[in-house]
Design a protein around this motif. Sequence first.
Motif, short mmCIF file in Angstrom:
data_model
loop_
_atom_site.label_atom_id
_atom_site.label_comp_id
_atom_site.label_asym_id
_atom_site.label_seq_id
_atom_site.Cartn_x
_atom_site.Cartn_y
_atom_site.Cartn_z
N ASP A 174 -7.39 27.06 -21.50
CA ASP A 174 -6.89 28.18 -21.46
C ASP A 174 -7.06 29.87 -21.91
OD1 ASP A 174 -5.85 27.52 -18.90
OD2 ASP A 174 -3.15 27.46 -19.63
N GLU A 175 -7.36 29.04 -22.81
CA GLU A 175 -7.57 30.72 -23.90
C GLU A 175 -9.17 30.44 -24.05
OE1 GLU A 175 -7.61 30.78 -28.99
OE2 GLU A 175 -6.04 29.75 -27.88
N CYS A 176 -9.50 28.62 -24.22
CA CYS A 176 -11.09 29.42 -24.10
C CYS A 176 -11.37 30.03 -22.83
CB CYS A 176 -11.69 27.75 -23.84
SG CYS A 176 -11.83 26.79 -25.51
N VAL A 177 -11.22 30.08 -21.47
CA VAL A 177 -10.90 30.93 -19.97
C VAL A 177 -11.15 31.80 -20.39
CG1 VAL A 177 -10.88 30.92 -18.06
CG2 VAL A 177 -11.11 28.12 -18.80
N ASN A 178 -10.11 32.77 -21.26
CA ASN A 178 -10.21 33.74 -21.06
C ASN A 178 -11.14 34.86 -21.68
OD1 ASN A 178 -7.99 34.26 -19.63
ND2 ASN A 178 -5.72 33.29 -21.26
N ASP A 179 -11.18 34.13 -23.34
CA ASP A 179 -12.34 34.48 -24.59
C ASP A 179 -13.32 33.96 -23.30
OD1 ASP A 179 -10.57 34.29 -26.16
OD2 ASP A 179 -10.82 32.72 -27.40
N MET A 180 -13.87 33.07 -22.75
CA MET A 180 -15.16 33.43 -21.79
C MET A 180 -15.11 34.79 -21.22
SD MET A 180 -16.28 33.11 -18.92
CE MET A 180 -14.92 32.08 -17.69
N LEU A 181 -14.04 35.04 -20.43
CA LEU A 181 -13.62 36.01 -19.82
C LEU A 181 -14.55 37.79 -20.32
CD1 LEU A 181 -11.41 35.96 -17.28
CD2 LEU A 181 -13.24 35.12 -16.48
N LEU A 182 -13.51 37.16 -21.74
CA LEU A 182 -14.00 38.84 -22.78
C LEU A 182 -15.08 38.11 -22.75
CD1 LEU A 182 -12.62 40.52 -23.56
CD2 LEU A 182 -12.34 39.25 -26.15
N ARG A 183 -16.00 37.86 -23.02
CA ARG A 183 -17.30 37.37 -23.89
C ARG A 183 -17.98 38.05 -22.11
NH1 ARG A 183 -18.61 33.05 -27.78
NH2 ARG A 183 -16.56 34.03 -29.38
N VAL A 184 -17.96 37.51 -21.38
CA VAL A 184 -18.53 38.07 -20.34
C VAL A 184 -18.86 39.09 -20.16
CG1 VAL A 184 -19.60 38.01 -18.03
CG2 VAL A 184 -18.64 35.53 -19.01
N PRO B 3 -27.74 36.87 -16.42
CA PRO B 3 -27.87 36.08 -16.10
C PRO B 3 -28.27 35.54 -14.81
CG PRO B 3 -25.60 36.24 -16.68
CD PRO B 3 -25.86 37.58 -16.55
N GLU B 4 -29.97 35.32 -14.48
CA GLU B 4 -30.23 34.39 -13.57
C GLU B 4 -29.19 33.08 -12.87
OE1 GLU B 4 -34.46 33.52 -13.17
OE2 GLU B 4 -34.75 35.52 -15.10
N ASN B 5 -28.38 32.62 -13.63
CA ASN B 5 -28.12 31.32 -13.46
C ASN B 5 -26.72 31.96 -14.31
OD1 ASN B 5 -26.48 28.68 -13.18
ND2 ASN B 5 -28.19 27.80 -13.55
N LEU B 6 -25.63 32.51 -12.75
CA LEU B 6 -23.91 32.87 -14.08
C LEU B 6 -23.48 31.62 -14.26
CD1 LEU B 6 -22.38 35.26 -13.93
CD2 LEU B 6 -21.29 35.11 -12.09
N ALA B 7 -23.43 30.19 -13.13
CA ALA B 7 -22.26 29.36 -13.85
C ALA B 7 -22.86 29.45 -14.72
CB ALA B 7 -22.81 28.06 -12.72
N ALA B 8 -24.28 28.43 -15.49
CA ALA B 8 -25.10 27.77 -16.54
C ALA B 8 -24.54 29.03 -18.15
CB ALA B 8 -26.19 27.44 -16.43
N TYR B 9 -24.66 30.05 -17.54
CA TYR B 9 -24.69 31.07 -18.73
C TYR B 9 -22.74 30.99 -19.17
CZ TYR B 9 -24.12 36.11 -20.54
OH TYR B 9 -24.17 37.35 -21.63
N VAL B 10 -21.85 31.69 -17.77
CA VAL B 10 -20.44 31.42 -18.49
C VAL B 10 -20.05 29.78 -18.70
CG1 VAL B 10 -19.65 32.80 -16.54
CG2 VAL B 10 -19.58 30.03 -16.16
N GLY B 11 -20.55 28.69 -18.41
CA GLY B 11 -20.25 26.91 -18.97
C GLY B 11 -20.98 27.41 -19.61
N LYS B 12 -21.86 27.68 -20.52
CA LYS B 12 -22.44 27.92 -21.60
C LYS B 12 -21.60 28.12 -22.85
CE LYS B 12 -26.58 28.38 -25.75
NZ LYS B 12 -27.61 29.17 -25.36
N ILE B 13 -20.82 29.78 -22.00
CA ILE B 13 -20.92 30.40 -23.18
C ILE B 13 -19.12 29.60 -23.43
CG2 ILE B 13 -18.47 32.34 -23.42
CD1 ILE B 13 -20.60 33.67 -21.79
N THR B 14 -18.26 29.33 -22.20
CA THR B 14 -17.60 28.31 -22.47
C THR B 14 -17.43 26.68 -23.24
OG1 THR B 14 -16.39 28.64 -20.07
CG2 THR B 14 -15.20 26.86 -20.88
N ARG B 15 -18.41 25.88 -23.43
CA ARG B 15 -18.49 24.69 -23.90
C ARG B 15 -18.86 26.06 -25.04
NH1 ARG B 15 -22.91 22.28 -25.79
NH2 ARG B 15 -22.92 20.28 -26.29
N ASN B 16 -19.44 26.39 -25.84
CA ASN B 16 -19.31 26.75 -27.02
C ASN B 16 -18.57 27.19 -27.56
OD1 ASN B 16 -22.35 25.83 -26.64
ND2 ASN B 16 -22.84 28.43 -26.68
N LEU B 17 -17.38 27.84 -27.00
CA LEU B 17 -16.08 28.93 -27.65
C LEU B 17 -14.97 27.11 -27.41
CD1 LEU B 17 -15.18 31.60 -24.65
CD2 LEU B 17 -15.88 31.64 -27.11
#
Length: 186
Positions: free
Chosen positions: A44-54, A63-77
């Motif tokens: 849950d913390e990672c998802v919230n942090d992803m939203l903030l980063r986006v 981003p051309e591919n939003l799913a990949a963009y948010v997925g990569k941010i979440t994975r890195n977090l």
Amino acid sequence: MEDQFIVELFFSDPDSALEELRIKYENYCHTIAFNILGNNEDCDECVNDMLLRVWNSIPPNRPENLAAYVGKITRNLALDMLRKTNAERRGGGESQIAFEELGDILHGKNELAQMEDSKEIQEALNRFLGALSKTERGVFMRRYWMMEPVAVIASTYGMSLSKASSMLHRLRQRLKKQLEKDGINL
């Protein structure tokens, strides 16, 4: 809602865009984080942090591919969080096993994270993935990018656990040969 519309919405109404993004991608990102961390609270913390980063990155990014963009941010977090905590003490996660599987290719789990931004390695991985069938690519990415358990992958693709495990083993060997062929010695 279409991804490009969500991206454009960030430029005119960021609050609405963030809510649409949350609705569309919260479960997807939670799954990515859970496969790495194995802990709902941390996910849950990672998802919230992803939203903030986006929120902070669009605009100016588009981003051309939003799913990949948010997925990569979440994975890195999630990987950052994993590094900061003792994964074994907290019950581990599928990432520990996946990193061990890649041990023949990578000499340490931190090497992958350190090298993931290397242009040379990205190009080699893209060539490798581009040469795979759709099923092989899906199985490989689900295991080593999303860190999904092999049993889940086998079920998703309608194959036995042993077939999925064998396919992953063969794909790791092919990747190793491809990297060696490209002169990338890990």
